[in-house]
Design a protein around this motif. Structure first.
Motif, mmCIF file in Angstrom:
data_model
loop_
_atom_site.group_PDB
_atom_site.id
_atom_site.type_symbol
_atom_site.label_atom_id
_atom_site.label_comp_id
_atom_site.label_asym_id
_atom_site.label_seq_id
_atom_site.Cartn_x
_atom_site.Cartn_y
_atom_site.Cartn_z
ATOM 1 N N HIS A 128 11.892 -4.590 -13.857
ATOM 2 C CA HIS A 128 12.030 -5.815 -13.067
ATOM 3 C C HIS A 128 12.438 -5.493 -11.629
ATOM 4 C CE1 HIS A 128 11.937 -9.476 -15.827
ATOM 5 N NE2 HIS A 128 11.421 -8.465 -16.511
ATOM 6 N N ALA A 129 13.379 -4.596 -11.457
ATOM 7 C CA ALA A 129 13.821 -4.236 -10.103
ATOM 8 C C ALA A 129 12.664 -3.625 -9.309
ATOM 9 C CB ALA A 129 14.992 -3.256 -10.174
ATOM 10 N N PHE A 130 11.923 -2.730 -9.945
ATOM 11 C CA PHE A 130 10.778 -2.114 -9.277
ATOM 12 C C PHE A 130 9.738 -3.170 -8.920
ATOM 13 C CE2 PHE A 130 6.674 0.026 -9.121
ATOM 14 C CZ PHE A 130 6.944 1.086 -8.271
ATOM 15 N N ALA A 131 9.414 -4.048 -9.860
ATOM 16 C CA ALA A 131 8.409 -5.085 -9.627
ATOM 17 C C ALA A 131 8.816 -5.991 -8.465
ATOM 18 C CB ALA A 131 8.179 -5.896 -10.897
ATOM 19 N N LYS A 132 10.074 -6.354 -8.410
ATOM 20 C CA LYS A 132 10.544 -7.195 -7.301
ATOM 21 C C LYS A 132 10.432 -6.469 -5.971
ATOM 22 C CE LYS A 132 13.613 -9.975 -10.166
ATOM 23 N NZ LYS A 132 14.998 -10.231 -10.582
ATOM 24 N N THR A 133 10.682 -5.168 -5.979
ATOM 25 C CA THR A 133 10.511 -4.362 -4.764
ATOM 26 C C THR A 133 9.044 -4.347 -4.342
ATOM 27 O OG1 THR A 133 12.420 -2.988 -5.294
ATOM 28 C CG2 THR A 133 10.807 -2.055 -3.766
ATOM 29 N N MET A 134 8.142 -4.214 -5.315
ATOM 30 C CA MET A 134 6.710 -4.205 -5.003
ATOM 31 C C MET A 134 6.300 -5.526 -4.363
ATOM 32 S SD MET A 134 5.732 -1.213 -5.829
ATOM 33 C CE MET A 134 7.419 -0.857 -5.317
ATOM 34 N N ILE A 135 6.745 -6.618 -4.927
ATOM 35 C CA ILE A 135 6.401 -7.932 -4.379
ATOM 36 C C ILE A 135 6.934 -8.061 -2.958
ATOM 37 C CG2 ILE A 135 6.795 -10.426 -4.595
ATOM 38 C CD1 ILE A 135 6.793 -9.909 -7.714
ATOM 39 N N ARG A 136 8.199 -7.722 -2.767
ATOM 40 C CA ARG A 136 8.820 -7.846 -1.440
ATOM 41 C C ARG A 136 8.117 -6.974 -0.407
ATOM 42 N NH1 ARG A 136 13.886 -5.067 -1.756
ATOM 43 N NH2 ARG A 136 12.637 -3.321 -1.022
ATOM 44 N N ASP A 137 7.959 -5.683 -0.716
ATOM 45 C CA ASP A 137 7.425 -4.745 0.278
ATOM 46 C C ASP A 137 5.941 -4.954 0.550
ATOM 47 O OD1 ASP A 137 9.989 -3.745 0.320
ATOM 48 O OD2 ASP A 137 9.469 -1.803 -0.554
ATOM 49 N N HIS A 138 5.151 -5.164 -0.486
ATOM 50 C CA HIS A 138 3.709 -5.345 -0.274
ATOM 51 C C HIS A 138 3.417 -6.680 0.411
ATOM 52 C CE1 HIS A 138 2.216 -1.690 -2.151
ATOM 53 N NE2 HIS A 138 3.132 -1.854 -3.091
ATOM 54 N N THR A 139 4.201 -7.700 0.118
ATOM 55 C CA THR A 139 4.043 -8.977 0.815
ATOM 56 C C THR A 139 4.386 -8.809 2.295
ATOM 57 O OG1 THR A 139 4.501 -10.243 -1.186
ATOM 58 C CG2 THR A 139 4.837 -11.378 0.917
ATOM 59 N N ALA A 140 5.456 -8.100 2.593
ATOM 60 C CA ALA A 140 5.860 -7.889 3.988
ATOM 61 C C ALA A 140 4.797 -7.123 4.765
ATOM 62 C CB ALA A 140 7.198 -7.150 4.045
ATOM 63 N N VAL A 141 4.248 -6.088 4.164
ATOM 64 C CA VAL A 141 3.210 -5.309 4.851
ATOM 65 C C VAL A 141 1.973 -6.171 5.076
ATOM 66 C CG1 VAL A 141 1.623 -3.349 4.618
ATOM 67 C CG2 VAL A 141 4.047 -3.054 4.117
ATOM 68 N N ASN A 142 1.593 -6.955 4.076
ATOM 69 C CA ASN A 142 0.431 -7.834 4.252
ATOM 70 C C ASN A 142 0.671 -8.868 5.348
ATOM 71 O OD1 ASN A 142 -1.470 -6.703 2.604
ATOM 72 N ND2 ASN A 142 -1.185 -8.146 0.915
ATOM 73 N N GLU A 143 1.877 -9.398 5.423
ATOM 74 C CA GLU A 143 2.189 -10.369 6.485
ATOM 75 C C GLU A 143 2.089 -9.713 7.860
ATOM 76 O OE1 GLU A 143 6.007 -11.895 5.269
ATOM 77 O OE2 GLU A 143 5.093 -13.267 3.817
ATOM 78 N N GLN A 144 2.569 -8.480 7.980
ATOM 79 C CA GLN A 144 2.445 -7.750 9.247
ATOM 80 C C GLN A 144 0.987 -7.495 9.591
ATOM 81 O OE1 GLN A 144 4.765 -4.190 8.792
ATOM 82 N NE2 GLN A 144 6.699 -5.286 8.664
ATOM 83 N N ALA A 145 0.208 -7.131 8.592
ATOM 84 C CA ALA A 145 -1.215 -6.867 8.817
ATOM 85 C C ALA A 145 -1.945 -8.131 9.258
ATOM 86 C CB ALA A 145 -1.851 -6.299 7.554
ATOM 87 N N LEU A 146 -1.665 -9.248 8.591
ATOM 88 C CA LEU A 146 -2.313 -10.502 8.969
ATOM 89 C C LEU A 146 -1.909 -10.931 10.374
ATOM 90 C CD1 LEU A 146 -2.111 -12.475 5.601
ATOM 91 C CD2 LEU A 146 -4.151 -11.457 6.659
ATOM 92 N N ALA A 147 -0.656 -10.732 10.737
ATOM 93 C CA ALA A 147 -0.201 -11.060 12.090
ATOM 94 C C ALA A 147 -0.916 -10.191 13.134
ATOM 95 C CB ALA A 147 1.313 -10.888 12.196
ATOM 96 N N LEU A 148 -1.086 -8.919 12.818
ATOM 97 C CA LEU A 148 -1.781 -8.024 13.743
ATOM 98 C C LEU A 148 -3.249 -8.420 13.872
ATOM 99 C CD1 LEU A 148 -1.893 -5.601 15.612
ATOM 100 C CD2 LEU A 148 -2.139 -4.131 13.589
ATOM 101 N N LEU A 149 -3.893 -8.741 12.767
ATOM 102 C CA LEU A 149 -5.289 -9.175 12.832
ATOM 103 C C LEU A 149 -5.426 -10.448 13.661
ATOM 104 C CD1 LEU A 149 -6.456 -8.451 9.186
ATOM 105 C CD2 LEU A 149 -7.299 -7.341 11.279
ATOM 106 N N LYS A 150 -4.476 -11.356 13.509
ATOM 107 C CA LYS A 150 -4.501 -12.588 14.304
ATOM 108 C C LYS A 150 -4.351 -12.265 15.786
ATOM 109 C CE LYS A 150 -2.349 -17.116 14.716
ATOM 110 N NZ LYS A 150 -1.331 -18.034 14.198
ATOM 111 N N LYS A 151 -3.424 -11.377 16.095
ATOM 112 C CA LYS A 151 -3.210 -10.953 17.488
ATOM 113 C C LYS A 151 -4.476 -10.325 18.062
ATOM 114 C CE LYS A 151 -0.723 -7.527 20.185
ATOM 115 N NZ LYS A 151 0.116 -6.348 20.099
#
Length: 175
Positions: free
Chosen positions: A62-85
């Motif tokens: 569970h701890a690992f899975a929550k880390t995956m959700i948090r970190d992969h979501t954050a990276v995707n949000e950064q990527a989408l922001a960069l693509l928008k820019k």
């Protein structure tokens, strides 16, 4: 029931990297195709994590899975922001389609497992998945990314995902 420890994704990446006759080479993807592959790969790992939270009762899983959700979501949000820019859209390609297709098979397989059988399969998949993705990012994508901002995002993401690989390796050893 025998559990396969090499995920479909890892097998697919191996086949792509070892086939001399393969017309589609990950190193030949453009920046927008690479961005799409990364986005899809992140979303797949988020899906695996949600499956783990739904099926496993192991606190470490569970701890690992929550880390995956948090970190992969954050990276995707950064990527989408960069693509928008950059006023750009990611481009679908052979690799992103193959990832989605193979992820569906693996999710269907893992969703049938329970208890320690699921935990071992999930942990082994996470280790193999991160090894394969990290290798792809480090050796095929980063050297071929043309945009400096996109390259910097991938380099930062690679450091995060190498830490995930280490955590997954520990998790496999603990199970």
């Amino acid at each position: 029931m025998k559990i396969k420890y090499i995920p479909f994704f890892f097998a697919m990446i191996f086949a792509l990297n070892t086939s001399q006759a393969m017309a589609n080479d990950p190193a030949d993807l453009n920046d927008l195709e690479i961005a799409h592959v990364a986005y899809i790969a992140d979303n797949i790992d988020i899906r695996y994590a949600h499956l783990a939270l739904a099926i496993s009762t192991n606190p470490e899983i569970h701890a690992f899975a929550k880390t995956m959700i948090r970190d992969h979501t954050a990276v995707n949000e950064q990527a989408l922001a960069l693509l928008k820019k950059l006023k750009a859209q990611p481009q679908d390609n052979f690799l992103s389609r193959a990832l989605n297709k193979n992820a569906e098979k693996l999710i269907n397989e893992m969703s049938q497992l329970r208890g320690i059988e699921f935990d071992k399969r999930y942990a082994a998949n996470e280790l193999a998945y991160h090894k394969a993705v990290n290798d792809l990012v480090e050796n095929a994508f980063i050297p071929n990314i043309e945009n400096a901002e996109v390259k910097a995002l991938f380099e930062a993401g690679l450091q995060i995902f190498k830490a995930h690989e280490g955590h997954a390796e520990h998790m496999v050893g603990a199970l």
